[in-house]
Design a protein around this motif. Structure first.
Motif, mmCIF file in Angstrom:
data_model
loop_
_atom_site.group_PDB
_atom_site.id
_atom_site.type_symbol
_atom_site.label_atom_id
_atom_site.label_comp_id
_atom_site.label_asym_id
_atom_site.label_seq_id
_atom_site.Cartn_x
_atom_site.Cartn_y
_atom_site.Cartn_z
ATOM 1 N N ALA A 1 1.016 -1.196 -0.104
ATOM 2 C CA ALA A 1 -0.044 -0.038 0.005
ATOM 3 C C ALA A 1 0.925 1.325 0.098
ATOM 4 N N VAL A 2 2.005 1.028 0.543
ATOM 5 C CA VAL A 2 2.692 2.391 0.956
ATOM 6 C C VAL A 2 3.681 2.596 -0.535
ATOM 7 N N GLN A 3 4.112 1.218 -1.034
ATOM 8 C CA GLN A 3 5.291 1.536 -2.078
ATOM 9 C C GLN A 3 4.737 1.502 -3.455
ATOM 10 N N ASN A 4 3.358 1.068 -3.491
ATOM 11 C CA ASN A 4 2.848 1.036 -5.059
ATOM 12 C C ASN A 4 2.775 2.133 -5.921
ATOM 13 N N ASN A 5 2.629 3.187 -4.967
ATOM 14 C CA ASN A 5 2.433 4.482 -6.032
ATOM 15 C C ASN A 5 3.559 5.423 -5.913
ATOM 16 N N ILE A 6 4.626 4.957 -5.394
ATOM 17 C CA ILE A 6 5.928 5.911 -5.325
ATOM 18 C C ILE A 6 6.553 5.740 -6.880
ATOM 19 N N LYS A 7 6.764 7.040 -7.370
ATOM 20 C CA LYS A 7 7.536 7.086 -8.510
ATOM 21 C C LYS A 7 9.230 7.092 -8.133
ATOM 22 N N ALA A 8 9.618 6.029 -8.254
ATOM 23 C CA ALA A 8 11.020 5.848 -7.817
ATOM 24 C C ALA A 8 11.871 6.503 -8.661
ATOM 25 N N GLU A 9 11.681 7.085 -9.963
ATOM 26 C CA GLU A 9 12.704 7.848 -10.865
ATOM 27 C C GLU A 9 13.844 6.945 -10.567
ATOM 28 N N SER A 10 15.106 7.594 -10.199
ATOM 29 C CA SER A 10 16.258 6.669 -10.185
ATOM 30 C C SER A 10 16.602 6.389 -8.702
ATOM 31 N N ARG A 11 15.740 6.905 -7.846
ATOM 32 C CA ARG A 11 16.202 6.420 -6.338
ATOM 33 C C ARG A 11 15.679 5.285 -5.962
ATOM 34 N N LYS A 12 16.258 4.552 -5.064
ATOM 35 C CA LYS A 12 15.877 3.424 -4.398
ATOM 36 C C LYS A 12 14.882 3.662 -3.461
ATOM 37 N N ILE A 13 14.003 2.736 -3.037
ATOM 38 C CA ILE A 13 12.631 3.011 -2.195
ATOM 39 C C ILE A 13 12.942 1.764 -1.021
ATOM 40 N N GLY A 14 12.684 2.294 0.283
ATOM 41 C CA GLY A 14 13.060 1.344 1.249
ATOM 42 C C GLY A 14 12.268 2.084 2.463
ATOM 43 N N HIS A 15 11.589 1.020 3.129
ATOM 44 C CA HIS A 15 11.094 1.432 4.396
ATOM 45 C C HIS A 15 11.588 0.635 5.810
ATOM 46 N N CYS A 16 11.497 1.397 6.932
ATOM 47 C CA CYS A 16 11.790 0.674 8.225
ATOM 48 C C CYS A 16 10.437 0.091 8.511
ATOM 49 N N THR A 17 10.502 -1.307 8.819
ATOM 50 C CA THR A 17 9.306 -1.977 9.471
ATOM 51 C C THR A 17 9.773 -2.649 10.560
ATOM 52 N N ALA A 18 10.891 -2.122 11.438
ATOM 53 C CA ALA A 18 11.420 -2.980 12.332
ATOM 54 C C ALA A 18 10.468 -3.099 13.593
ATOM 55 N N CYS A 19 9.581 -2.284 14.020
ATOM 56 C CA CYS A 19 8.576 -2.592 15.126
ATOM 57 C C CYS A 19 7.666 -3.564 14.625
ATOM 58 N N LEU A 20 7.456 -3.950 13.455
ATOM 59 C CA LEU A 20 6.584 -4.923 13.198
ATOM 60 C C LEU A 20 7.089 -6.407 12.606
ATOM 61 N N THR A 21 8.471 -6.233 12.211
ATOM 62 C CA THR A 21 9.146 -7.424 11.837
ATOM 63 C C THR A 21 10.416 -7.743 12.600
ATOM 64 N N GLY A 22 10.891 -7.005 13.492
ATOM 65 C CA GLY A 22 12.355 -7.103 14.141
ATOM 66 C C GLY A 22 13.298 -6.991 13.163
ATOM 67 N N GLN A 23 13.330 -6.626 12.131
ATOM 68 C CA GLN A 23 14.458 -6.218 11.318
ATOM 69 C C GLN A 23 14.751 -4.864 11.208
ATOM 70 N N TYR A 24 16.018 -4.685 11.810
ATOM 71 C CA TYR A 24 16.291 -2.969 12.077
ATOM 72 C C TYR A 24 17.333 -2.703 10.963
ATOM 73 N N PRO A 25 16.987 -1.723 10.399
ATOM 74 C CA PRO A 25 17.797 -1.364 9.146
ATOM 75 C C PRO A 25 19.376 -0.895 9.500
ATOM 76 N N GLY A 26 19.737 -0.451 10.893
ATOM 77 C CA GLY A 26 20.949 -0.146 11.154
ATOM 78 C C GLY A 26 21.484 -1.112 11.967
ATOM 79 N N GLY A 27 20.724 -2.202 12.122
ATOM 80 C CA GLY A 27 21.111 -3.242 13.506
ATOM 81 C C GLY A 27 20.732 -2.734 14.762
ATOM 82 N N ILE A 28 20.746 -3.601 15.672
ATOM 83 C CA ILE A 28 20.310 -3.371 16.979
ATOM 84 C C ILE A 28 21.639 -2.662 17.865
ATOM 85 N N PRO A 29 21.226 -1.257 18.684
ATOM 86 C CA PRO A 29 22.096 -0.665 19.372
ATOM 87 C C PRO A 29 23.147 -1.620 20.469
ATOM 88 N N ASP A 30 24.007 -1.559 20.761
ATOM 89 C CA ASP A 30 25.004 -2.382 21.481
ATOM 90 C C ASP A 30 24.227 -2.123 22.975
#
Ligand SMILES: O=P(O)(O)OC[C@H]1O[C@H](OP(=O)(O)OP(=O)(O)O)[C@H](O)[C@@H]1O
Ligand SMILES: NC(=O)CC[C@H](N)C(=O)O
Ligand code: SF4
Ligand SMILES: [Mg+2]
Length: 506
Positions: free
Chosen positions: A473-502
């Motif tokens: 729902a979030v990504q379908n209508n984003i016009k990427a142009e040359s930029r990469k698309i990505g979203h943080c979903t860590a509170c839903l999936t536990g996958q942290y974009p920059g790892g977990i703090p020490d």
């Protein structure tokens, strides 16, 4: 739920609902000759009012006319901190402001932003939204350089880290872009911040683009206050959200992930774009779309309202159910409810009206008081409920404090069936990037799955949007142009974009 104290835990002083917001940053600079035609302090003040949904604990502003600086900060709401007298003193040609919800240090006067310091190379003010995931390491590094810190705020840390002279020296005086870039490389998450010196503002977004930031152009206005010339800039503005660009400021674009923008009286220039580590995608906070942002704000080329409506449509595809009417828990569930209704071809109707004068509720020791509290905040609209099978949409369930009492209200008003549909997935993990998420035990999704939660809150059925559905729902209508698309979903999936703090425990 009976009238015994329930298992739903409450905050220390208040029965909290939802996620507590983050912070709002705003900056503005007048064009050409100074003193600027535009009263910049007023522009910043309006910006802060419009961003106040992002933080209501404290607020502040620093302005300058190019030589002296003026500061006003305090606890509480914007309207209680600024008055005619201090606004007179704050008049200036450039300013930055902040509205705060604390994450890394107490909600206290000393931690109010912007931070302001005198450095070897002149005065410096900083306003920050986000939270540094490596703040402990950076703090140690700054202290080891002999700098004393007066607070535990990571935003003060950013300010002091920028003041440090680089060990390799600087040939022609302070190289602010170089210092900012160095800080971004040391600490890639999470921030959008503005830095004000005596003649310019730097607007900076972290390389993952985790927190939002956008640019606007201040337009000339006529006697009636209407913008008159789209081509001319009376100045430039930067804001956490475009909802703060009212009639007098034209939205220009987002600050890109990793971008450092310099704003001077002559215009705005990209100084640099700092890259993410190899192979990493951007990680813009998906909860900005779900709940935090105002519905009319624009992210990644799309209005937040349209994404929320799309989440509702997706939810109807994933979890259809027969019913007579679809409604929402106002107000952040509204757009998703319209989307669900349209997709399911079931009429939308208002089921609850919200009393906007009710603030946060004090801790309620019994279910009777919790029920009363929710009843004070939401009133059922009988005509849309009597004898009806109802689908009720909310944007999120966090602690589960709100939904149970609301279901009781709907049934008392005559609803024959109540089906809950939640326009985001279950919240199960903490956020280390500027949002306060309750403890693992407090998050209701960690103890009850959707069918157990349905029985617990007295719903006929309850379903959450899937993670894939939300991302779609979030990504379908984003016009990427040359930029990469990505979203943080860590509170839903536990996958942290920059790892977990020490040393982080949860
Ligand atoms: O499960 P809980 O912990 O009870 O919290 C969930 C609720 O909290 C938020 O609403 P809130 O009333 O805070 O704000 P809103 O008016 O923006 O919807 C959210 O939209 C849910 O309705
Ligand atoms: N919520 C935020 O963005 C807070 C900014 C900063 N970490 C503070 O606590 O002041
Ligand atoms: S963990 Fe959740 S709230 Fe935090 S940045 Fe990621 S999506 Fe946003
Ligand atoms: Mg709500």
């Amino acid at each position: 739920m009976g009238d015994q104290p329930s298992e739903v835990k409450c905050g220390e002083k208040t029965m909290e609902t939802g996620l507590t917001h983050e912070c709002g940053v705003f900056g503005a600079i007048g064009s050409e000759s100074w003193p600027s035609n535009v009263d910049i302090a007023q522009i910043v003040l309006i910006g802060l009012e419009a961003l106040q949904h992002r933080g209501q604990e404290s607020a502040g502003m620093v302005t300058t006319n190019g030589s002296s600086f003026h500061i006003q900060k305090g606890m509480g709401l914007v309207r209680n901190i600024f008055n005619n007298e201090n606004m007179q003193k704050l008049r200036g040609s450039m300013g930055i402001g902040h509205t705060r919800y604390s994450t890394s240090a107490a909600s206290d006067q000393v931690n109010c932003q912007p931070f302001f310091v005198h450095s070897m190379h002149g005065s410096l003010a900083v306003a920050h939204n986000g939270e540094l995931i490596n703040k402990d390491g950076l703090r140690k590094a700054v202290l080891e350089r002999g700098v004393g810190l007066s607070t535990h705020s990571d935003s003060e840390l950013i300010t002091q880290a920028l003041c440090l002279n680089p060990p390799e020296g600087e040939i022609n005086g302070p190289n602010w872009p170089g210092r900012i870039k160095h800080l971004m490389q040391l600490s890639p998450l999470s921030y959008s911040f503005v830095i004000m010196l005596k003649d310019r503002i730097y607007a900076v977004r972290d390389p993952y683009g985790n927190r939002p930031l956008c640019l606007g152009k201040i337009l000339p206005v006529n006697e009636q206050g209407n913008a008159v010339n789209d081509n001319k800039a009376e100045g430039w503005a930067v804001s956490s959200e475009s909802c703060a660009f009212l009639t007098h400021i034209r939205y220009v674009r987002e600050v890109y992930p990793g971008e450092i923008i310099e704003m001077t009286r002559r215009g705005i220039t990209t100084i640099d774009i700092v890259n993410r580590p190899e192979g990493r995608l951007p990680a813009f906070c998906i909860f900005e779309y779900v709940y935090f942002a105002r519905p009319n704000s624009i992210f990644e080329g799309q209005e937040v309202y349209s994404v929320r409506a799309q989440c509702g449509r997706q939810l109807a595809i994933e979890y259809p159910v027969d019913a007579d009417i679809v409604g929402s828990v106002p107000e952040s569930g509204n757009a998703a409810a319209h989307g669900y209704a349209a997709q399911a071809n079931i009429p939308f109707g208002e089921l609850l009206t919200k009393n906007t004068y009710v603030g946060r509720s004090f801790i309620q020791p019994t279910n009777r008081l919790r029920q009363l509290n929710v009843a004070l905040k939401f009133s059922p609209i009988g005509v849309n409920l009597a004898g009806k099978r109802v689908i009720l949409i909310d944007d999120s369930i966090v602690r589960g404090n709100t939904i149970g009492p609301i279901i009781k209200l709907l049934r008392r008003a005559g609803a024959t069936e109540v089906h809950i549909r939640v326009a985001s997935p279950p919240l199960q993990y903490p956020c280390y990037m500027g949002i306060n998420i309750p403890t693992k035990e407090e998050l209701i999704a960690n103890s009850l799955d959707s069918s157990d939660l349905a029985s617990h809150v007295g719903a006929d059925s309850l379903a959450y949007l899937s993670v894939d559905g939300l991302v779609k729902a979030v990504q379908n209508n984003i016009k990427a142009e040359s930029r990469k698309i990505g979203h943080c979903t860590a509170c839903l999936t536990g996958q942290y974009p920059g790892g977990i703090p020490d040393n982080m425990e949860w």
